[in-house]
Scaffold this active site. Structure first.
Site, PDB file in Angstrom:
ATOM      1  N   GLY A  44       0.771  -1.237   0.000  1.00  7.22           N
ATOM      2  CA  GLY A  44       0.000   0.000   0.000  1.00  7.22           C
ATOM      3  C   GLY A  44       0.798   1.280   0.000  1.00  7.22           C
ATOM      4  O   GLY A  44       0.425   2.248  -0.662  1.00  7.22           O
ATOM      5  N   GLU A  99       3.771   4.720   5.897  1.00  2.00           N
ATOM      6  CA  GLU A  99       2.562   3.904   5.820  1.00  2.00           C
ATOM      7  C   GLU A  99       1.510   4.634   4.998  1.00  2.00           C
ATOM      8  O   GLU A  99       1.465   5.863   5.005  1.00  2.00           O
ATOM      9  CB  GLU A  99       2.069   3.627   7.246  1.00  2.00           C
ATOM     10  CG  GLU A  99       0.920   2.678   7.372  1.00  2.00           C
ATOM     11  CD  GLU A  99       1.197   1.266   6.886  1.00  2.00           C
ATOM     12  OE1 GLU A  99       1.247   1.084   5.647  1.00  2.00           O
ATOM     13  OE2 GLU A  99       1.319   0.354   7.712  1.00  2.00           O
ATOM     14  N   ASP A 100       0.690   3.887   4.279  1.00  2.00           N
ATOM     15  CA  ASP A 100      -0.373   4.506   3.487  1.00  2.00           C
ATOM     16  C   ASP A 100      -1.507   5.005   4.366  1.00  2.00           C
ATOM     17  O   ASP A 100      -2.009   6.105   4.191  1.00  2.00           O
ATOM     18  CB  ASP A 100      -0.890   3.547   2.404  1.00  2.00           C
ATOM     19  CG  ASP A 100      -1.330   2.188   2.938  1.00  2.00           C
ATOM     20  OD1 ASP A 100      -1.166   1.919   4.146  1.00  2.00           O
ATOM     21  OD2 ASP A 100      -1.823   1.377   2.131  1.00  2.00           O
ATOM     22  N   ASP A 103      -4.981   2.723  10.724  1.00  7.80           N
ATOM     23  CA  ASP A 103      -6.351   2.391  11.092  1.00  7.80           C
ATOM     24  C   ASP A 103      -6.360   2.009  12.577  1.00  7.80           C
ATOM     25  O   ASP A 103      -6.352   2.876  13.435  1.00  7.80           O
ATOM     26  CB  ASP A 103      -6.807   1.250  10.177  1.00  7.80           C
ATOM     27  CG  ASP A 103      -8.295   1.011  10.166  1.00  7.80           C
ATOM     28  OD1 ASP A 103      -9.017   1.654  10.926  1.00  7.80           O
ATOM     29  OD2 ASP A 103      -8.749   0.147   9.374  1.00  7.80           O
ATOM     30  N   LYS A 131      -6.805   7.507  10.313  1.00 14.64           N
ATOM     31  CA  LYS A 131      -8.201   7.246  10.655  1.00 14.64           C
ATOM     32  C   LYS A 131      -8.275   7.078  12.181  1.00 14.64           C
ATOM     33  O   LYS A 131      -8.439   5.970  12.679  1.00 14.64           O
ATOM     34  CB  LYS A 131      -8.646   5.975   9.937  1.00 14.64           C
ATOM     35  CG  LYS A 131     -10.083   5.954   9.504  1.00 14.64           C
ATOM     36  CD  LYS A 131     -10.502   4.583   9.001  1.00 14.64           C
ATOM     37  CE  LYS A 131     -10.275   4.390   7.534  1.00 14.64           C
ATOM     38  NZ  LYS A 131     -10.871   3.106   7.054  1.00 14.64           N
ATOM     39  N   PHE A 153     -14.351   2.974   4.086  1.00 13.61           N
ATOM     40  CA  PHE A 153     -13.448   2.040   3.425  1.00 13.61           C
ATOM     41  C   PHE A 153     -12.932   2.676   2.145  1.00 13.61           C
ATOM     42  O   PHE A 153     -13.683   2.888   1.201  1.00 13.61           O
ATOM     43  CB  PHE A 153     -14.134   0.706   3.132  1.00 13.61           C
ATOM     44  CG  PHE A 153     -13.156  -0.348   2.696  1.00 13.61           C
ATOM     45  CD1 PHE A 153     -12.296  -0.935   3.605  1.00 13.61           C
ATOM     46  CD2 PHE A 153     -13.062  -0.714   1.372  1.00 13.61           C
ATOM     47  CE1 PHE A 153     -11.364  -1.884   3.212  1.00 13.61           C
ATOM     48  CE2 PHE A 153     -12.136  -1.675   0.962  1.00 13.61           C
ATOM     49  CZ  PHE A 153     -11.285  -2.251   1.883  1.00 13.61           C
ATOM     50  N   VAL A 154     -11.637   3.001   2.137  1.00 16.48           N
ATOM     51  CA  VAL A 154     -11.057   3.765   1.034  1.00 16.48           C
ATOM     52  C   VAL A 154     -10.059   2.938   0.239  1.00 16.48           C
ATOM     53  O   VAL A 154      -9.418   2.024   0.762  1.00 16.48           O
ATOM     54  CB  VAL A 154     -10.381   5.064   1.539  1.00 16.48           C
ATOM     55  CG1 VAL A 154     -11.423   6.020   2.112  1.00 16.48           C
ATOM     56  CG2 VAL A 154      -9.302   4.779   2.574  1.00 16.48           C
ATOM     57  N   ASP A 160      -5.810  -0.721  -1.429  1.00 16.72           N
ATOM     58  CA  ASP A 160      -6.502  -1.703  -2.252  1.00 16.72           C
ATOM     59  C   ASP A 160      -7.678  -2.347  -1.537  1.00 16.72           C
ATOM     60  O   ASP A 160      -7.838  -2.224  -0.326  1.00 16.72           O
ATOM     61  CB  ASP A 160      -5.531  -2.810  -2.642  1.00 16.72           C
ATOM     62  CG  ASP A 160      -5.245  -3.757  -1.486  1.00 16.72           C
ATOM     63  OD1 ASP A 160      -5.545  -4.958  -1.605  1.00 16.72           O
ATOM     64  OD2 ASP A 160      -4.722  -3.292  -0.443  1.00 16.72           O
ATOM     65  N   ARG A 166      -5.418  -0.004  -6.553  1.00 14.55           N
ATOM     66  CA  ARG A 166      -4.200   0.699  -6.139  1.00 14.55           C
ATOM     67  C   ARG A 166      -3.808   1.794  -7.125  1.00 14.55           C
ATOM     68  O   ARG A 166      -3.182   2.768  -6.764  1.00 14.55           O
ATOM     69  CB  ARG A 166      -3.031  -0.277  -6.007  1.00 14.55           C
ATOM     70  CG  ARG A 166      -3.156  -1.263  -4.878  1.00 14.55           C
ATOM     71  CD  ARG A 166      -1.870  -2.081  -4.754  1.00 14.55           C
ATOM     72  NE  ARG A 166      -2.025  -3.238  -3.917  1.00 14.55           N
ATOM     73  CZ  ARG A 166      -1.956  -3.241  -2.593  1.00 14.55           C
ATOM     74  NH1 ARG A 166      -1.756  -2.117  -1.953  1.00 14.55           N
ATOM     75  NH2 ARG A 166      -2.092  -4.357  -1.910  1.00 14.55           N
TER      76      ARG A 166
END
Length: 180
Positions: A44, A99-100, A103, A131, A153-154, A160, A166
């Site tokens: 990611g 990090e992308d 969460d 988030k 949910f993105v 992905d 992606r």
């Protein structure tokens, strides 16, 4: 074709570019003349990492780890599994984890503890998306946050669902019927 599965665009390509530039400037200023090891969390963060390292004006080494806690689902399993470890010895080095999205924080908690065990000189976290509403590991706070997002949910820009989406140039909210 993939755009039809997106309910709405949450973060545009232009907003991403502005956030990446701002983060690169902050990281450059904070580290001063220190050399860093930038560690991208695959898959990611690959897109974000390639963009952000071009905005950081420091000497650096780069490396990647592949870590999984999701499998093919939309929720973290709570089990963190290292699929590909680093090639770089981090002992005594200044680590920047890229990090992308953050969460629950479980994966990063595991990585921070691992790098502490491996005796990194310092460990900081840069994330494109945060988030905080979903954070379970309250002691995991990123040092650099591009954009705070709501609990949706993105996908896109590296993120992905089942290895798809992606390549979208923006962050979009995936239509629920796609993943439910």
């Amino acid at each position: 074709m993939t755009h039809k599965d997106i309910e709405k665009v949450l973060v545009t390509r232009e907003e991403i570019a502005a956030a990446v530039k701002k983060l690169g400037q902050e990281i450059t200023a904070d580290y001063g003349d220190k050399e860093i090891v930038v560690i991208g969390i695959l898959r990611g963060a690959a897109v974000f990492m390639t963009d952000i390292i071009r905005e950081i004006d420091l000497y650096m080494d780069i490396d990647f780890m592949s870590v999984s806690s999701y499998g093919d689902g939309t929720e973290s399993t709570g089990q963190v599994k290292i699929i590909k470890d680093l090639d770089t010895n981090v002992r005594g080095k200044h680590i920047l984890i890229v990090e992308d999205i953050i969460d629950t924080g479980r994966t990063l908690k595991h990585l921070v503890e691992l790098f502490e065990y491996r005796q990194a000189a310092s460990i900081k976290i840069a994330t494109l998306l945060d988030k905080p509403e979903r954070r379970i590991m309250k002691d995991i706070m990123p040092n650099y946050v591009g954009i705070e997002i709501p609990n949706e949910f993105v996908v896109g820009y590296g993120l992905d669902f089942q290895q798809k989406y992606r390549n979208l140039p923006y962050i979009g909210v995936l239509k629920p019927e796609i993943y439910q």
